[in-house]
Design a protein around this motif. Structure first.
Motif, PDB file in Angstrom:
ATOM      1  N   TYR A 247       2.616   5.153  -0.040  1.00 20.34           N
ATOM      2  CA  TYR A 247       3.259   6.307  -0.664  1.00 20.34           C
ATOM      3  C   TYR A 247       4.167   5.834  -1.790  1.00 20.34           C
ATOM      4  CZ  TYR A 247       5.843  10.655  -1.200  1.00 20.34           C
ATOM      5  OH  TYR A 247       6.402  11.802  -1.708  1.00 20.34           O
TER       6      TYR A 247
ATOM      7  N   ASP B 189       3.241  -1.939 -11.449  1.00 17.63           N
ATOM      8  CA  ASP B 189       2.636  -3.007 -10.655  1.00 17.63           C
ATOM      9  C   ASP B 189       3.313  -4.340 -11.000  1.00 17.63           C
ATOM     10  OD1 ASP B 189       0.246  -3.919  -8.945  1.00 17.63           O
ATOM     11  OD2 ASP B 189       0.162  -5.247 -10.698  1.00 17.63           O
TER      12      ASP B 189
ATOM     13  N   THR C  62      -3.271   1.931   1.708  1.00 13.14           N
ATOM     14  CA  THR C  62      -2.778   3.175   1.143  1.00 13.14           C
ATOM     15  C   THR C  62      -1.269   3.238   1.334  1.00 13.14           C
ATOM     16  OG1 THR C  62      -4.855   4.283   1.565  1.00 13.14           O
ATOM     17  CG2 THR C  62      -2.949   5.696   1.259  1.00 13.14           C
TER      18      THR C  62
ATOM     19  N   GLU D 212       1.799   2.270 -12.277  1.00 13.36           N
ATOM     20  CA  GLU D 212       0.949   2.554 -11.123  1.00 13.36           C
ATOM     21  C   GLU D 212       1.047   4.028 -10.759  1.00 13.36           C
ATOM     22  OE1 GLU D 212      -0.770   0.020  -8.947  1.00 13.36           O
ATOM     23  OE2 GLU D 212      -1.769   1.952  -8.634  1.00 13.36           O
ATOM     24  N   SER D 213       2.257   4.590 -10.874  1.00 13.29           N
ATOM     25  CA  SER D 213       2.465   5.942 -10.376  1.00 13.29           C
ATOM     26  C   SER D 213       3.595   6.598 -11.148  1.00 13.29           C
ATOM     27  CB  SER D 213       2.818   5.862  -8.888  1.00 13.29           C
ATOM     28  OG  SER D 213       3.248   7.109  -8.411  1.00 13.29           O
TER      29      SER D 213
ATOM     30  N   TYR E  59       0.416   9.640  -2.338  1.00 10.97           N
ATOM     31  CA  TYR E  59      -0.233   8.468  -1.740  1.00 10.97           C
ATOM     32  C   TYR E  59      -1.228   7.878  -2.712  1.00 10.97           C
ATOM     33  CZ  TYR E  59       1.742   9.400   2.861  1.00 10.97           C
ATOM     34  OH  TYR E  59       2.603   9.548   3.907  1.00 10.97           O
ATOM     35  N   ARG E  60      -1.295   6.589  -2.746  1.00  6.69           N
ATOM     36  CA  ARG E  60      -2.268   5.912  -3.583  1.00  6.69           C
ATOM     37  C   ARG E  60      -2.933   4.775  -2.788  1.00  6.69           C
ATOM     38  NH1 ARG E  60      -0.915   8.531  -7.878  1.00  6.69           N
ATOM     39  NH2 ARG E  60       1.230   9.057  -7.405  1.00  6.69           N
ATOM     40  N   THR E  61      -4.204   4.602  -3.029  1.00  3.71           N
ATOM     41  CA  THR E  61      -4.894   3.503  -2.362  1.00  3.71           C
ATOM     42  C   THR E  61      -4.992   2.337  -3.334  1.00  3.71           C
ATOM     43  OG1 THR E  61      -6.052   5.003  -0.910  1.00  3.71           O
ATOM     44  CG2 THR E  61      -7.032   2.827  -1.195  1.00  3.71           C
ATOM     45  N   LEU E  62      -4.550   1.197  -2.849  1.00  2.00           N
ATOM     46  CA  LEU E  62      -4.422   0.029  -3.716  1.00  2.00           C
ATOM     47  C   LEU E  62      -5.356  -1.070  -3.235  1.00  2.00           C
ATOM     48  CD1 LEU E  62      -0.551   0.017  -3.276  1.00  2.00           C
ATOM     49  CD2 LEU E  62      -1.748   0.950  -5.275  1.00  2.00           C
TER      50      LEU E  62
ATOM     51  N   HIS F 117       5.601  -3.293  -6.164  1.00  2.00           N
ATOM     52  CA  HIS F 117       5.810  -2.437  -7.323  1.00  2.00           C
ATOM     53  C   HIS F 117       7.282  -2.374  -7.707  1.00  2.00           C
ATOM     54  CE1 HIS F 117       1.741  -1.329  -6.085  1.00  2.00           C
ATOM     55  NE2 HIS F 117       1.564  -1.046  -7.375  1.00  2.00           N
TER      56      HIS F 117
END
Ligand SMILES: *[C@@H]1O[C@H](CO)[C@@H](O)[C@H](O)[C@H]1NC(C)=O
Ligand SMILES: *[C@@H]1O[C@H](CO)[C@@H](O)[C@H](O)[C@H]1NC(C)=O
Ligand SMILES: *[C@@H]1O[C@H](CO)[C@@H](O)[C@H](O)[C@H]1NC(C)=O
Ligand SMILES: *[C@@H]1O[C@H](CO)[C@@H](O)[C@H](O)[C@H]1NC(C)=O
Ligand SMILES: *[C@@H]1O[C@H](CO)[C@@H](O)[C@H](O)[C@H]1NC(C)=O
Length: 954
Positions: free
Chosen positions: A787, A795, A785, A802-803, A808-811, A821
């Motif tokens: 931020y 990506d 995970t 990706e964002s 927060y993102r879980t990859l 990224h």
């Protein structure tokens, strides 16, 4: 889980995680028993101090019922007594994590008071013996409160004068002084010198100027701007009685304020200086190193000792180097505070305060008003010296090994061959002390008689070589470096003139006195002679804290700093040179201990410059001081093959960016101890993004080369393919760092200082502002995970979005995948990667243009010969807006051979690919555009990077 934090059980010399023991069911009584050290089990300590009596309480977390808890305590200053009890408590299986046990204490404190209070907790198996090893310590710093400082009433301003913008204050001791640890200095002079609109120096020294002060040729002090400073970003104010000072922003925001309620305003004794400042509660403080700790220093429990010590990555301990500088991030603005002092010191952060306790020298503060992170680092490095520009080849992968098969030319060659056969990247082949004859510097052992011939073949392949050199010189009769040093009289001596002997790898040794006017010549001469038998390309200077295998007798001051985290146990002479030694200039080792490695690095840099005039140098130093980055690079010393050290390498590399040493890394896969396939995998993925990227492993361990495991080979190939692809970008960052001081390996707040979520993040980092890396730092993880700050992030692999908003993102993070990224708005210059930096630089360029939410992006490219100190260079800027990419050559002195072959536009929001590509308004034959998943690929370009061009598509 039974424990939130893993306890550590020690049985004799081996350390085993307790959890493992629990699984093995091994609480069986043994003759010597099991015991656990766990400072973290002590929580919620409260205390009061009144009339020389300290009392308080603390709580304990729960522990197994067959264990007894032994709590004992010690104070920094010794001489006081507490009453307490040994308690026995019971494990509560179902409530393993609740607070357990309330223990109170009270006792008399010596009239000298205490400055630190230590509590030790050990859990000892029933029937087993408690062992006093000091490892279970928990400390709190009273920050002067319980100590009697009644008579420490500071100084009064008795005279003020202003000349050329510099304010000078004369101070005299107020009252009789307090002589806490040594006699008070009666007369002081304060000078307040504005350097620039953002930098001000405030120096408090003895009026007679007889105390130790740093020479500007060893630690730079900068020069005040000759131009009149029109609008200052700071105000400095002071009070007269007692003297205190404040540094504030023009807005009134006070950044440093030495009038701290309940604390002495200023203590200035012969061997003890104390000054404190108010900090905001829960302040965001970074820096104060060397250390292994979280990047953001715990604002209530940090005690950073600065005393260079050959010491691995023990959390919070003092380590190899000293950097008395901190940066504070407050409301999106950053400022820095540098104490230009080389003496031993403790710096404590406790609830809303910072306290400096220094055992010599003067209080020479610089304040850097920032207010951006980059500006603060630029201002600091404008005083201590900008980072050296590294040769480009040093950005490749470095392979090292201590012992193992690396004890002969053939052994090293076999590893190099295997790396190459596995298709792995490699630029530099190192040699640890095994290459030497009897561990003597500047010699080759009998297994290395063919070494220089091998180095010549490495050079033919455009590979490089860096050997280790230690500062301890063997006292072997007829050994050139020793005999030459004796003739030049450059070795360190006792005050009576006799040579100082210690012991390191070759046995009994002497050390150079770097302050001796002949030391530089002697060292250069030995290095030049050595180069004739080993054509190295850089040098690795180790053991330069200076490390000594034996502890010599030497002076210990009354105030004992927390050396090695064991005050009162580990004096400042421990495993180093005697503090009594006298240098050529007359200064004692007591004052300049922290400068040994720094000064050696200066001499080594000078020697390499003499060897190769006009070329950049590469000097990898273990010990550093403020300004070392100007002449040297750094690795983080003897880390361990543990998951914790994998994580700690991020704050360590990040902190050094703030210290002006951007070229830094930790030993990949871990130096001490056996690594595992999984750990080595994750380390290859993280280490590929250290500015200095070296794999190294200690002697007596199994090999841990990447190629030994298929999965690690795959990970390393994946990660280093990204590194070598981004070589032009990374090189540009290093160039920028050398001209401005700007950080390369950045904390997320560096480019997002207003985003408070980023303040505590030290498990991710960015390279420049364009690449975000989210490595896996835990065992067994298949996802991670991270931020994502504001902006669009793409990506690396899919080039997809990706964002687009902070969060927060879980990859996914399978074993061979590292999450990387790209920041929208950035154009990354790239080259098709080959297995060395040399061959990569021969390949065509391409651009990765990641669009921001407005469909724009920009970037640049810096190219030169990769080695010259003052190179002819070419610099370009790229700007993409709409369907136009503008390439401008702003400086044009170096001919760039490889062409720009392709451009990738990420976030290209259009239903179809453009049909025609135009170069400077004309359709470009052979150019082709394809569109897939919002990634526009323009290929077949072949554009020269030596002139301006405009590329368009319709
Ligand atoms: C410590 O004290 C605080 C405040 O009294 C309380 O909120 C917290 O739960 C306590 N922690 C433990 C582990 O007892
Ligand atoms: C502490 O205790 C020891 C022995 O119990 C005694 O000799 C000493 O005077 C005491 N020190 C203080 C400061 O009370
Ligand atoms: C403080 O000063 C007073 C008056 O000079 C003296 O009597 C007392 O002993 C001093 N106290 C300490 C702890 O030095
Ligand atoms: C103030 O200190 C300076 C040295 O920094 C000294 O030359 C001068 O005489 C002092 N002035 C007074 C009034 O004490
Ligand atoms: C070191 O110096 C101190 C005084 O500064 C002296 O008391 C001590 O004997 C010296 N030690 C040695 C080993 O020379």
């Amino acid at each position: 889980m039974w424990f939130t934090r893993q306890l550590t059980v020690r049985t004799g010399r081996t350390t085993i995680p307790l959890l493992m023991l629990l699984f093995l069911g091994c609480f069986c009584t043994q003759s010597h028993g099991q015991y656990v050290d766990d400072p973290s089990a002590i929580v919620n300590v409260t205390y009061t101090y009144e009339n020389y009596v300290l009392s308080g309480s603390m709580m304990l977390k729960s522990f197994p019922d067959n264990m007894n808890a032994y709590i004992y305590y010690q104070t920094y200053d010794g001489v006081w007594n507490l009453t307490g009890t040994t308690i026995t408590a019971h494990w509560q299986w179902e409530n393993a994590d609740v607070t357990y046990g309330n223990w109170s204490f009270s006792g008399a404190v010596s009239p000298y008071g205490i400055s630190k209070f230590y509590v030790y907790l050990q859990l000892v198996e029933s029937g087993a013996t408690y062992i006093d090893d000091n490892n279970g310590q928990y400390y709190f710093v009273n920050n002067g409160a319980p100590r009697s400082t009644k008579n420490c009433t500071g100084y009064n301003v008795v005279h003020t004068s202003v000349a050329n913008g510099v304010t000078n204050l004369n101070l005299t001791l107020n009252g009789n002084g307090c002589a806490l640890y040594s006699p008070d200095v009666k007369y002081l002079t304060v000078s307040i010198t504005p350097y620039t609109a953002e930098v001000v120096r405030i120096k408090i020294a003895d009026t007679g100027n007889t105390r130790w002060q740093l020479p500007a040729d060893v630690v730079a002090e900068g020069t005040p701007s000759s131009e009149t400073i029109k609008t200052k970003s700071y105000t400095v104010s002071y009070t007269n009685s007692p003297f205190t000072f404040k540094v504030a922003r023009p807005s009134g925001e006070v950044l440093f304020d030495t009038s701290v309620s309940g604390l002495p305003s200023l203590i200035f004794e012969e061997e003890y200086l104390e000054i404190s400042s108010v900090l905001p509660d829960n302040a965001n403080i970074y820096g104060l190193g060397d250390m292994a700790d979280s990047f953001r220093r715990p604002p209530d429990t940090t005690l950073q000792t600065l005393w260079n010590l050959d010491q691995g990555t023990t959390r919070k301990n003092n380590a190899y180097g000293s950097h008395p500088v901190y940066y504070e991030l407050r409301d999106g603005l950053v400022h820095g505070v540098f104490l230009r002092n080389s003496n031993g010191m403790d710096i404590a952060l406790v609830a809303g305060q910072i306290t400096y306790r220094v055992i010599g020298g003067v209080l020479d503060f610089y304040f850097f008003l920032g207010s951006t992170p980059a500006a603060a680092v630029e201002q600091y490095t404008s005083i201590i010296g900008k980072p050296a520009f590294v040769p480009r080849w040093t950005l490749g992968f470095h392979q090292c090994r201590y012992g193992g098969t690396w004890v002969s030319t053939q052994g090293i060659k076999a590893t190099v061959d295997s790396l190459q056969q596995a298709g792995l990247y490699l630029d530099t082949v190192w040699a640890d002390i095994n290459y030497m004859n009897a561990y003597e510097d500047f010699t080759l052992g009998s297994n290395f008689s063919d070494w220089n011939a091998y180095v010549a073949t490495l050079h033919q392949e455009h590979l490089y070589h860096v050997p280790i050199v230690d500062p301890g010189i063997a006292i072997t009769n007829g050994y050139g470096p020793y005999q030459d040093g004796l003739s030049s009289d450059v070795f360190l001596k006792w005050p009576n003139g006799s040579l100082f002997f210690g012991q390191v790898w070759p046995g009994v040794t002497v050390w150079a006195d770097w302050f001796h006017p002949q030391a530089g010549n002697w060292w250069t001469n030995e290095i030049e002679k050595f180069h004739q038998i080993d054509s190295f390309d850089g040098l690795w200077i180790d053991m330069n804290e200076a490390s000594n295998f034996v502890t010599p007798p030497g002076y210990e001051p009354a105030y004992q700093i927390n050396n090695d985290g064991a005050w009162g146990v580990t004096g400042i002479n421990t495993r180093t040179l005697s503090t009594n030694l006298t240098h050529y200039s007359g200064v004692t080792e007591y004052n300049v201990h922290n400068l040994f490695g720094h000064y050696e690095a200066i001499h080594t840099h000078n020697a390499l410059s003499a060897l190769n005039p006009g070329n950049r140098t590469f000097v990898l130093s273990r010990s550093t001081f403020a300004g070392s980055g100007h002449v040297a690079q750094k690795w983080n010393g003897d880390n361990a093959a543990t998951w914790d050290d994998l994580y700690l390498s991020i704050p360590q590399v990040m902190s050094n960016q703030l210290f002006g040493i951007p070229m830094v890394g930790s030993d990949i896969c871990g130096f001490n101890g056996e690594t595992t396939e999984e750990l080595c995998n994750r380390w290859a993925q993280l280490g590929a993004f250290y500015p200095f990227s070296r794999h190294h492993h200690s002697t007596g361990m199994n090999d841990s080369f990447f190629f030994l495991w298929e999965s690690v080979t795959e990970s390393a190939l994946n990660a280093y393919t990204i590194r070598y692809t981004l070589l032009p970008y990374l090189y540009g960052l290093m160039q920028q760092a050398s001209s401005t001081g700007n950080a390369v390996f950045r904390p997320l707040w560096y480019d997002n200082p207003s985003d408070t979520t980023t303040y505590g993040i030290d498990t991710q980092f960015t390279l420049g502002n364009g690449i975000l890396v989210t490595p896996v730092l835990t065992e067994g993880a298949t996802s991670v995970t991270g931020y994502f700050p504001d902006g669009v992030w793409y990506d690396w692999y899919t080039r997809g979005v990706e964002s687009t908003s902070p969060g927060y993102r879980t990859l996914d993070a399978n074993l061979t995948h590292v999450n990387v990224h790209i920041k929208g708005g950035v154009i990354l210059p790239a080259q098709y990667p080959a297995k060395t930096t040399y061959s990569t630089t021969q390949n065509p360029y391409f651009l990765i243009a990641a669009l921001d939410s407005n469909g724009m992006s920009s970037g640049g490219l810096y190219v030169d010969d990769g080695v010259s100190v003052n190179p002819a260079y070419t610099q370009l800027t790229f700007a993409l807006s709409g369907s136009t990419l503008t390439i401008r050559v702003s400086q044009n002195f170096f001919y760039i051979g490889p062409k720009l072959n392709s451009v990738q536009v990420l976030g290209f929001n259009s239903p179809s690919a453009p049909s025609t590509i135009y170069l400077n308004g004309r359709p470009l034959k052979g150019a082709k555009a394809t569109l897939s998943q919002q990634v526009l690929n323009i290929t077949g370009l072949s554009i020269s990077l030596n002139s301006n061009n405009v590329l368009q598509w319709k």
